[in-house]
Design an enzyme around this catalytic site. Structure first.
Site, PDB file in Angstrom:
ATOM      1  N   GLU A 289     -17.050  31.128  11.286  1.00 10.83           N
ATOM      2  CA  GLU A 289     -18.428  31.609  11.161  1.00 10.83           C
ATOM      3  C   GLU A 289     -19.384  30.465  10.825  1.00 10.83           C
ATOM      4  OE1 GLU A 289     -19.146  35.990  10.083  1.00 10.83           O
ATOM      5  OE2 GLU A 289     -19.866  34.905   8.345  1.00 10.83           O
ATOM      6  N   HIS A 310       8.924  31.421  15.267  1.00  8.57           N
ATOM      7  CA  HIS A 310       9.618  32.325  16.189  1.00  8.57           C
ATOM      8  C   HIS A 310       8.626  33.200  16.929  1.00  8.57           C
ATOM      9  CE1 HIS A 310      13.417  31.179  14.235  1.00  8.57           C
ATOM     10  NE2 HIS A 310      12.624  31.011  13.185  1.00  8.57           N
ATOM     11  N   LYS A 422     -24.753  43.604  15.474  1.00  2.00           N
ATOM     12  CA  LYS A 422     -25.222  44.584  14.487  1.00  2.00           C
ATOM     13  C   LYS A 422     -26.432  45.324  15.045  1.00  2.00           C
ATOM     14  CE  LYS A 422     -24.157  42.033  10.248  1.00  2.00           C
ATOM     15  NZ  LYS A 422     -24.806  41.295   9.175  1.00  2.00           N
TER      16      LYS A 422
HETATM   17  O1  PA5 Z   1     -19.958  34.701   5.488  1.00  3.67           O
HETATM   18  C1  PA5 Z   1     -20.812  35.519   5.697  1.00  3.67           C
HETATM   19  O2  PA5 Z   1     -22.023  35.309   5.483  1.00  3.67           O
HETATM   20  C2  PA5 Z   1     -20.440  36.891   6.223  1.00  3.67           C
HETATM   21  O3  PA5 Z   1     -19.097  36.956   6.562  1.00  3.67           O
HETATM   22  C3  PA5 Z   1     -20.739  37.939   5.195  1.00  3.67           C
HETATM   23  O4  PA5 Z   1     -20.001  37.681   4.043  1.00  3.67           O
HETATM   24  C4  PA5 Z   1     -20.408  39.343   5.714  1.00  3.67           C
HETATM   25  O5  PA5 Z   1     -21.065  39.592   6.924  1.00  3.67           O
HETATM   26  C5  PA5 Z   1     -20.820  40.371   4.694  1.00  3.67           C
HETATM   27  O6  PA5 Z   1     -22.157  40.206   4.368  1.00  3.67           O
HETATM   28  P1  PA5 Z   1     -22.738  40.715   3.003  1.00  3.67           P
HETATM   29  O7  PA5 Z   1     -22.096  39.953   1.928  1.00  3.67           O
HETATM   30  O8  PA5 Z   1     -24.190  40.462   3.107  1.00  3.67           O
HETATM   31  O9  PA5 Z   1     -22.407  42.173   2.925  1.00  3.67           O
END
Ligand code: PA5
Length: 454
Positions: A289, A310, A422
């Site tokens: 990410e 394996h 989203k």
């Molecule tokens: O790393 C990130 O920013 C995302 O993976 C968020 O943690 C995830 O989308 C959850 O978001 P939030 O903490 O706002 O609920």
């Protein structure tokens, strides 16, 4: 302590597929520039994970909140969060079950900590059916305070609590942004217990915030020791020149150079411990990410040894030359067995060996075979699995990813690609607002295309 071994990334070991030592060393200037950019972001208050580590106030808040909420008869902490808001706490919980000792909250008082990430209704029903709602604290972790999966579960839990307990608020805690988001507003307006996540620490860097450390404290992790490990690692690496016995930057250079010069598009964190499986899930999210933007970044594909020898190893050994393997192993695994194979001639070589030696020799065997096949790998060895080392390891990974972000010239602290999906989901569920106009047009166009007949 964390040790590195980069031998099998070098040309001297894997011939034309490797890097020259001088090539890595001459990369120092780029790393220095990357570090300067990160220092500036830190100084400007835009990136907070470097400094939240030493936030004593946060640790005190976690402890007093725990005392307050768990002063009555509570059996379960039910944690609801997604991605960066849950993976850190899940990783540390698993790692802790591989530790020799735990000296955290109530020292193993038997509070069951459950994580609910996905909104698979069957999983949620099974969980809720198996807990005593009266004796459960529901902990919603969300930096934004708006994440759809978390908020949807909040409405379900709220209704359930209202039907079951006298004052539903007493069984709730939110861990969220200090100022903004739906759950922050709800907490402020309704007097719900709340812990803060600093504005400048995003989800996947939040392993050093209350979002991870509150649940971790409840399941018994020594959170001060964890933060101490992270802090010591930070100071150690930042107070030295980048290549002055500072292998985290050699690692960043190696990953970057293999990606940009040797077409190694896949990074395989290959962990040799069952108690680091969740670490590799945490790392995958941190890496993917943070770095997967603007058409660049290697893809992280975690594996667990010896199990996945394996499963995926055949592909890594003889499939496309597109992978860089990062082995992670533990020097002292704690408990062990000694194999007694006396009298079984064909297994003579196993006699008296510890299981941890066998595991380690398997790793080394794979490393050697990869090298003979001219496939690059490097090895990270941690002393043992304890809070301190997990703190070091977490910080090391966050710093490596942040530096890689600077080297790749992308912002490792945002996630614009996640937003689009989203927005379509909001549209499909009937949400209407101006921020969705573009997606509304795009959806219309895609809906007009008929499916392919089959
Ligand atoms: O790393 C990130 O920013 C995302 O993976 C968020 O943690 C995830 O989308 C959850 O978001 P939030 O903490 O706002 O609920």
């Amino acid at each position: 302590m964390i040790e590195f071994n980069f031998k099998y990334t070098l040309k001297s070991a894997i011939e034309e597929n490797g890097l020259e030592e001088s090539e890595i060393k001459s990369f120092e200037r780029e790393i220095v520039t990357a570090r300067r950019s990160l220092n500036k972001l830190r100084r400007d208050g835009e990136v907070g994970f470097y400094d939240e580590i030493s936030n004593i106030g946060m640790v005190n808040d976690i402890k007093s909140m725990a005392e307050k909420l768990f002063s009555k008869d509570i059996k379960t902490l039910y944690v609801l969060g997604m991605g960066g808001s849950s993976l850190g706490a899940i990783f540390l919980k698993e790692a802790m079950s591989g530790m020799q000792e735990g000296i955290g909250f109530k020292n193993g008082s038997g509070i069951n900590v459950i994580f609910s990430e996905n909104i698979d209704p069957v999983f949620i029903k099974n969980n809720l059916d198996n807990i005593d709602i009266n004796k459960t604290i529901f902990c919603f972790v969300t930096k934004s305070g708006d994440t759809i999966e978390v908020v949807a579960q909040f409405f379900i839990v709220k209704e359930l609590l209202e039907k079951t307990v006298k004052d539903y608020r007493e069984n709730l805690i939110f861990i969220t942004d200090k100022q903004s988001g739906f759950l922050r507003r709800y907490a402020d307006e309704n007097g719900i217990a709340v812990l803060d996540i600093a504005k400048n620490v995003g989800g996947r860097y939040s392993i050093i915030t209350a979002g991870t450390l509150f649940p971790a404290y409840i399941y018994g992790l020594d959170i001060e020791k964890f933060l101490h490990g992270a802090l010591t690692y930070r100071d150690n690496i930042l107070n030295k020149g980048v290549f002055e016995n500072n292998p985290v930057y050699v690692m960043a250079a190696v990953i970057f150079l293999f990606y940009t010069k040797k077409n190694r598009n896949i990074l395989v964190p290959f962990v040799y411990s069952d108690y680091l499986r969740e670490f590799s899930r945490w790392f995958r999210q941190l890496f993917a990410e943070s770095l997967g933007k603007d058409l660049i970044s290697p893809t992280p594909v975690p594996a667990v040894g010896a199990t996945d020898q394996h499963s995926q190893l055949q592909l890594y050994m003889q499939g496309p030359q597109d992978k860089l393997i990062a082995f992670l192993c533990v020097k002292d695994m704690g408990s062990d067995f000694s194999v007694n194979s006396r009298g079984f001639k064909e297994f003579d070589y196993l006699d008296g060996k510890r299981l941890s030696d066998i595991l380690m020799n398997e790793l080394k065997g794979v490393e050697l075979a990869l090298a003979i096949n001219k496939r690059p790998s490097f090895r990270i060895t941690i002393d043992k699995i304890d809070e301190y080392v997990m703190g070091e390891l977490s910080f090391m990974c966050m710093e490596a990813v942040a530096v890689l972000g600077m080297l790749l010239k992308i912002n490792p602290f945002d996630q614009p690609g996640v937003e689009k999906g989203k927005k379509f989901a909001y549209l499909l569920m009937g949400r209407k607002d101006e921020s969705l106009l573009k997606e509304s047009e795009e959806l219309k166009r895609l809906n007009e295309i008929p499916d392919m007949p089959y």
